[in-house]
Design an enzyme around this catalytic site. Structure first.
Site, PDB file in Angstrom:
ATOM      1  NE  ARG A   2      -4.287  -1.561   1.940  1.00  0.00           N
ATOM      2  CZ  ARG A   2      -5.455  -1.322   2.506  1.00  0.00           C
ATOM      3  NH1 ARG A   2      -5.589  -0.332   3.367  1.00  0.00           N
ATOM      4  NH2 ARG A   2      -6.509  -2.063   2.231  1.00  0.00           N
ATOM      5  CB  VAL A   3       3.241   2.829   1.955  1.00  0.00           C
ATOM      6  CG1 VAL A   3       4.245   3.979   1.893  1.00  0.00           C
ATOM      7  CG2 VAL A   3       1.932   3.317   2.562  1.00  0.00           C
ATOM      8  CE  LYS A  28       0.638  21.118 -10.618  1.00  0.00           C
ATOM      9  NZ  LYS A  28       0.068  21.492  -9.341  1.00  0.00           N
ATOM     10  NE  ARG A  54     -18.947   9.820 -46.862  1.00  0.00           N
ATOM     11  CZ  ARG A  54     -19.858   9.558 -47.778  1.00  0.00           C
ATOM     12  NH1 ARG A  54     -20.497   8.419 -47.754  1.00  0.00           N
ATOM     13  NH2 ARG A  54     -20.136  10.437 -48.700  1.00  0.00           N
ATOM     14  CE1 TYR A  55     -24.443  11.003 -43.895  1.00  0.00           C
ATOM     15  CE2 TYR A  55     -22.588  11.520 -45.322  1.00  0.00           C
ATOM     16  CZ  TYR A  55     -23.820  10.909 -45.117  1.00  0.00           C
ATOM     17  OH  TYR A  55     -24.411  10.224 -46.131  1.00  0.00           O
ATOM     18  CG  HIS A 113     -35.643   4.927 -42.144  1.00  0.00           C
ATOM     19  ND1 HIS A 113     -34.701   5.916 -42.153  1.00  0.00           N
ATOM     20  CD2 HIS A 113     -35.943   4.667 -43.435  1.00  0.00           C
ATOM     21  CE1 HIS A 113     -34.422   6.257 -43.389  1.00  0.00           C
ATOM     22  NE2 HIS A 113     -35.158   5.505 -44.194  1.00  0.00           N
ATOM     23  CG  ASN A 147     -49.535   4.043 -30.497  1.00  0.00           C
ATOM     24  OD1 ASN A 147     -49.156   3.878 -29.357  1.00  0.00           O
ATOM     25  ND2 ASN A 147     -50.268   5.068 -30.866  1.00  0.00           N
ATOM     26  CG  PHE A 161     -54.248  -0.163 -22.685  1.00  0.00           C
ATOM     27  CD1 PHE A 161     -54.841   0.906 -23.356  1.00  0.00           C
ATOM     28  CD2 PHE A 161     -53.714   0.085 -21.429  1.00  0.00           C
ATOM     29  CE1 PHE A 161     -54.882   2.176 -22.815  1.00  0.00           C
ATOM     30  CE2 PHE A 161     -53.748   1.359 -20.871  1.00  0.00           C
ATOM     31  CZ  PHE A 161     -54.331   2.397 -21.578  1.00  0.00           C
ATOM     32  NE  ARG A 164     -46.454   0.847 -21.450  1.00  0.00           N
ATOM     33  CZ  ARG A 164     -46.561   2.005 -20.810  1.00  0.00           C
ATOM     34  NH1 ARG A 164     -47.749   2.558 -20.636  1.00  0.00           N
ATOM     35  NH2 ARG A 164     -45.500   2.617 -20.330  1.00  0.00           N
TER      36      ARG A 164
END
Ligand SMILES: NC(=O)c1ncn([C@@H]2O[C@H](COP(=O)(O)O)[C@@H](O)[C@H]2O)c1NC=O
Length: 522
Positions: free
Chosen positions: A71-72, A144, A224-225, A283, A425, A471, A518
């Site tokens: 740890r150290v 840094k 491309r876009y 689509h 729907n 529904f 649902r």
């Protein structure tokens, strides 16, 4: 930028402390041969020494033993002053001399495998132990102080390091780029740690959602876009190494933004079914979903649903593509095909078409949650999956009509699953394990019914099995479907006018089941 400000900084002294020892020996040897002095931690130093390369242990530098199970090790001013001294400043140089600290020009660190440990199912204590403390401190300090120090966090950069040491060091532009990479590395690491803490240890409330949600993505590709040519776009990956974003492209042109969204929708549609299944998407909506004895048959049935719309479609398959299916697909203009694999001869058959994009994505879609950005925030929901109760016909309620035979019920169950992949729907008519008419994305359900019936045509609509993602608010929907002669309907139920809806089905002699579940999809 002046030539002077971008000057190279020679590398004379390096601190190396890596968990992943890939390429370490070659790196150490190369640095040593270039006259670089090496300082290193425990087992990293051990590996370097074993390779016959001189190395100073960090303990010798600090005069303090590595302790507390590691740890150290490097958390010491002699290490951190050596990394953080801004050598452009005479005052920092003077202080180092007074303190007897030598500066580092290069820091090579990679971190404990926290994410991998969590993914392995380790205990909380084991996960916590794999949170690297000293490593990120050194990486952040070096990043840094990039005007004086170069930092490297990945073995993929070792070749660049060896090139640089032989060539007078890294210039400032490169050190800045390395610093940016280093901060990305520690930021992603910290996000993983913070997210794990938030989901494992944060105060629990009734929401089941963590109070902090972190994720990091890396740019994989510039597209491309976007959806339209005036929208710049890019693809990012989440580092899981799996899923559509990280699928292997075996053939064809570069994937477009719309290709990705359609392929995502196609995979959602194809993987709901147990047997061989094929979904064809345009689509983001299905123009055909079908199951079959094999993928070739499933493809023929899916294509037959709406051959006009399937032109230029995106195909997903939940099984390896056979040569027979590939030959069929090659006959039809197809934008993308995605599958877990390709049998002998299948890729060759597809590759005869220059433009089709062939993707291999080995596993089923697995995102546990869905995130949708909204202005100023984001919505998060658990991904919609088939539910053990409401989506199993064994748990459906017969609302009216004669109970279906097991075979007929399987037809209705297919329609129900397939309908889940249609934008709301959604109304889907099916026959023989294949969609025959799809009514998608209408702003009222009766128009979806009309569209589905019209697309099926008189003959296919008659005797078909119908699913509705939510529904029926009014009986007029039933009127449209019963006039078309459908055999049975499945829907969630739960409308305040259920009684009228059931009455209409009863009058028309149409069997109707309620699922209680649902599947809106927007
Ligand atoms: N505690 C420390 O002072 C410390 N300093 C470096 N490390 C990490 O220890 C690893 C290398 O250790 P070793 O050389 O013993 O295999 C690296 O992943 C490095 O990020 C540390 N470990 C964890 O915090």
């Amino acid at each position: 930028m002046t030539a002077e400000s971008n000057a190279k900084r020679a590398i004379r002294r390096a601190l190396v402390s890596v968990y992943d020892k890939t390429g370490l020996e070659e790196l150490a040897r190369g640095l040593h041969e270039a006259g670089v002095e090496l300082v290193s931690t425990g087992s990293t130093a051990g590996r370097i020494a074993a390779a016959g390369v001189p190395v100073t242990k960090v303990e010798e530098l600090t005069g303090f033993p590595e302790c507390l199970d590691g740890r150290v090790k490097t958390l010491h001013p002699r290490v951190h002053a050596g990394i953080l001294a801004d050598l452009r400043l005479p005052d920092h140089q003077r202080q180092l001399e007074e303190l007897g600290v030598e500066p580092f020009d290069l820091v090579v660190v990679n971190l404990y495998p926290f994410r991998e440990t969590v993914a392995s199912g380790a205990t909380p204590d084991e996960c916590v132990e794999q949170i690297d403390i000293g490593g990120p401190s050194m990486v952040r300090a070096a990043a840094k102080n990039h005007p004086s120090v170069a930092v490297v966090t990945s073995p993929a950069r070792y070749a660049d390091v060896l090139g640089a040491v032989r060539d007078g060091g890294f210039d400032l532009t490169t050190r800045k780029r390395l610093a940016a990479e280093a901060f990305q590395h520690t930021a992603a690491y910290d996000v993983a740690v913070a997210s794990w803490f938030a989901s494992s240890y944060a105060p629990v409330d009734d929401s089941q959602f963590p109070d902090f949600l972190g994720a990091t993505w890396e740019r994989e590709n510039t597209l491309r876009y976007g959806e339209n040519p005036h929208q710049p776009a890019a693809l990012y990956v989440d580092g899981s190494g799996s899923g559509l974003a990280q699928a292997e492209q075996l053939h064809g042109k570069e994937m477009s933004y719309n290709n990705y969204t359609d392929t995502d929708a196609a995979r959602r549609a194809a993987y709901d079914h147990d047997g061989p299944a094929v979904a064809i998407i345009k689509h983001a909506n299905p123009c055909g979903i079908a199951t079959g004895a094999d993928v070739a048959e499933a493809h023929r049935k899916a294509h037959a649903c709406d051959p006009l719309s399937a032109f230029g479609g995106v195909i997903a398959v939940n099984r390896p593509v056979s040569k027979e299916m590939a030959e069929q697909v090659a006959e039809i203009f197809t934008e993308v095909i995605v599958a877990p694999d390709y049998e002998d001869g299948a890729l060759e058959a597809l590759a005869k078409k220059k433009n089709i994009r062939v993707l291999k994505a080995p596993a089923a879609p697995a995102n546990p949650v869905e995130i949708k950005p909204i202005d100023g925030g984001a919505l998060l929901q658990v991904t919609d999956r088939l539910q053990a109760d409401g989506d199993d016909p064994a748990n459906w309620t017969l609302a009216t009509g004669e109970a279906l035979s097991a075979e007929e019920l399987a037809e209705l169950a297919f329609a129900w699953k397939a309908c889940r992949a249609v934008k709301s729907n959604a109304i889907l008519l099916a026959k023989d394990g294949a969609s025959v008419g799809v009514g998608m994305g209408q702003v009222n359900r009766v128009d979806s019914c009309k569209l589905a019936v019209e697309r099926a045509g008189e003959e296919r609509a008659r005797g078909s099995y119908v699913a509705s993602d939510a529904f029926f608010p009014f009986p007029d929907n039933i009127d449209v479907l019963s006039e078309a002669g459908v055999k049975a309907i499945v829907q969630p139920g739960g409308s305040v006018r259920d009684e009228l809806v059931v009455e209409a089905a009863k009058k028309a002699g149409v069997t109707m089941y309620f699922t209680g579940t649902r599947h809106f999809f927007h």
